[in-house]
Design an enzyme around this catalytic site. Structure first.
Site, PDB file in Angstrom:
ATOM      1  N   TYR A 128       0.852  -1.189   0.000  1.00  0.00           N
ATOM      2  CA  TYR A 128       0.000   0.000   0.000  1.00  0.00           C
ATOM      3  C   TYR A 128       0.897   1.252   0.000  1.00  0.00           C
ATOM      4  CZ  TYR A 128      -3.457   3.333   1.760  1.00  0.00           C
ATOM      5  OH  TYR A 128      -4.264   4.423   1.915  1.00  0.00           O
ATOM      6  N   THR A 171       1.521   3.758   1.777  1.00  0.00           N
ATOM      7  CA  THR A 171       2.281   4.228   2.957  1.00  0.00           C
ATOM      8  C   THR A 171       3.306   3.210   3.446  1.00  0.00           C
ATOM      9  OG1 THR A 171       0.641   3.272   4.437  1.00  0.00           O
ATOM     10  CG2 THR A 171       0.326   5.583   3.820  1.00  0.00           C
ATOM     11  N   LYS A 172       3.335   2.009   2.877  1.00  0.00           N
ATOM     12  CA  LYS A 172       4.161   0.945   3.443  1.00  0.00           C
ATOM     13  C   LYS A 172       5.643   1.097   3.076  1.00  0.00           C
ATOM     14  CE  LYS A 172       0.727  -0.615   5.634  1.00  0.00           C
ATOM     15  NZ  LYS A 172      -0.335  -1.554   5.309  1.00  0.00           N
ATOM     16  N   ASN A 173       6.510   0.268   3.655  1.00  0.00           N
ATOM     17  CA  ASN A 173       7.961   0.439   3.487  1.00  0.00           C
ATOM     18  C   ASN A 173       8.417   0.281   2.039  1.00  0.00           C
ATOM     19  OD1 ASN A 173       7.865   0.665   6.227  1.00  0.00           O
ATOM     20  ND2 ASN A 173       9.529  -0.787   6.633  1.00  0.00           N
TER      21      ASN A 173
END
Ligand code: PLP
Length: 383
Positions: A181, A183-185
């Site tokens: 997604y 916002t993920k790393n």
């Protein structure tokens, strides 16, 4: 005060990602194909995963893990109340009963003692969420699961890459679900990965694409046969080559992302510890966090503002923050369906009331970090 708003977790996109997406668009193959297979293979190698399957979302990966284990009505699945709603929704999606438990006070991860106490005749699986990127106590959870013959599923949405006693999360035979997604790393805009035992992944390939025994790429490629069989009513969970194009370039930057996340986390800790106003996130001796989040918990009475006013105050100072998470058992659906009371899980409830996640992403400059710290000092009356 800074002039521009500092977002909490924007994606880090460079020319390399943009060019790769354009190349994919111009290649003539835009859905699941060579880039998806390359991304999946490279990430499996990076993680040392026995096998991996790229999917449309982390939620799809979690859902498939339960479907492939044949978990359904009459079954119970134990998980943490301090997670994103998707972790628990997938248990509902297969018709099983989610059994929520409390978390450990330092890592805010699933408490193994609470898991052991929640096991019944009907328990089939445990979903361990590596909160904020810090691995759960996997040895203890694995031993509980072995003793009761339960499947351990890892919600690794925050845990790319994270290490527990030297091994990378996602390198084992049990299912682990990663999310890409925005916002993920590592991001592919939307996307996910399921890792685990090769036989499970083989069945996952079929389940993730309509239950067809052969995927479109193979059918429509030169030399492919148009014929296919349907062996189950499968899902539409495949990743596209446009998503994988972003992921392929993000993967080349992943070690750099982690190094910067770790630096920023260390800078926050060094600046905030002396204020003695927060419980700060820590890393256990035998773990290396993926530092997806930097959640601080306001110490009661240590600041002149409430948690909500603190977040508003940060926003007024042009700094975005977030909360991870509102405990699942306090949401209307779960409260009404299962009769949970807020105080059932005191550690998670308290964390949900006191936690604020500070901006943490690889493009934060030292000046940005200094701005966050200055805003906090200002709100704490220690400017
Ligand atoms: C993001 C997230 C998910 C869901 O991932 P998607 O890719 O958005 O479907 C699941 N669990 C946790 C803990 C998450 O943070």
């Amino acid at each position: 005060m800074r002039d521009e708003f500092l977002p909490f977790a924007p994606p880090s996109i460079t020319r390399a990602e943009i060019d790769e997406v354009v190349d994919a668009l111009e290649s003539g193959w835009i859905t699941t194909g060579p880039r998806t297979k390359a991304f999946e293979g490279e990430l499996a190698a990076y993680l040392g995963a026995p096998a991996a399957l790229a999917l449309s979302s982390g939620t799809a990966a979690l859902h498939l893990a339960l479907v492939l284990a044949d978990i359904g009505p009459g079954d119970e699945v134990i998980t943490t109340t301090l997670t994103f709603t998707a972790t628990v929704a997938v248990i509902e999606h297969v018709g099983a009963r989610p059994v929520l438990v409390d978390v450990e006070p330092d890592t805010l991860n699933l408490d193994p003692d609470a898991v052991a106490a929640a096991v019944t005749e009907r328990t089939r699986a445990v979903i361990a969420v590596h909160y904020g990127g810090h691995p759960c106590d996997l040895d203890r959870l694995e031993s509980i699961c072995r003793e009761h013959d339960l499947l351990l599923v890892e919600d690794a949405a925050h845990a790319l890459p994270a290490r527990y006693r030297g091994r990378l999360v996602g390198s084992g035979d049990n299912p682990a679900a990663f999310s890409f997604y925005a916002t993920k790393n590592l991001t592919t805009a939307e996307g996910g990965l399921l890792t685990g035992d090769p036989q499970m992944i083989e069945r996952g390939i079929v389940a993730s694409l309509h239950g067809m025994d052969r995927d479109a790429w193979k059918r429509h490629d030169k030399g492919g046969s148009w014929r296919y069989d349907v062996v189950m009513p499968g899902f539409k969970y495949n990743m596209t080559d446009l998503q994988a194009a972003i992921g392929l370039q993000q993967l080349r930057r992943l070690d750099g992302f982690l190094a910067r996340r770790r630096e920023v986390a260390a800078a926050y800790t060094a600046a905030l510890a002396p204020l003695d106003a927060f419980d700060l996130p820590s890393e256990r001796e035998d773990c290396a966090s993926a530092w997806h989040l930097y959640p601080v918990r306001l110490k009661p009475g240590a600041l002149p503002v409430t948690r909500d006013d603190f977040m508003t105050g940060m926003r007024d100072r042009n700094i975005g923050t977030s909360v991870h998470f509102i405990p699942i058992h306090t949401f209307t659906y779960y409260r009404d369906k299962y009769g949970y009371r807020p105080e059932d899980f005191p550690v998670a409830l308290d964390a949900g009331d006191r936690a604020v996640s500070l901006p943490l992403h690889p493009d934060l400059s030292d000046d940005d970090v200094a701005d966050v710290v200055a805003a906090i000092r200002d709100l704490a009356g220690r400017a």
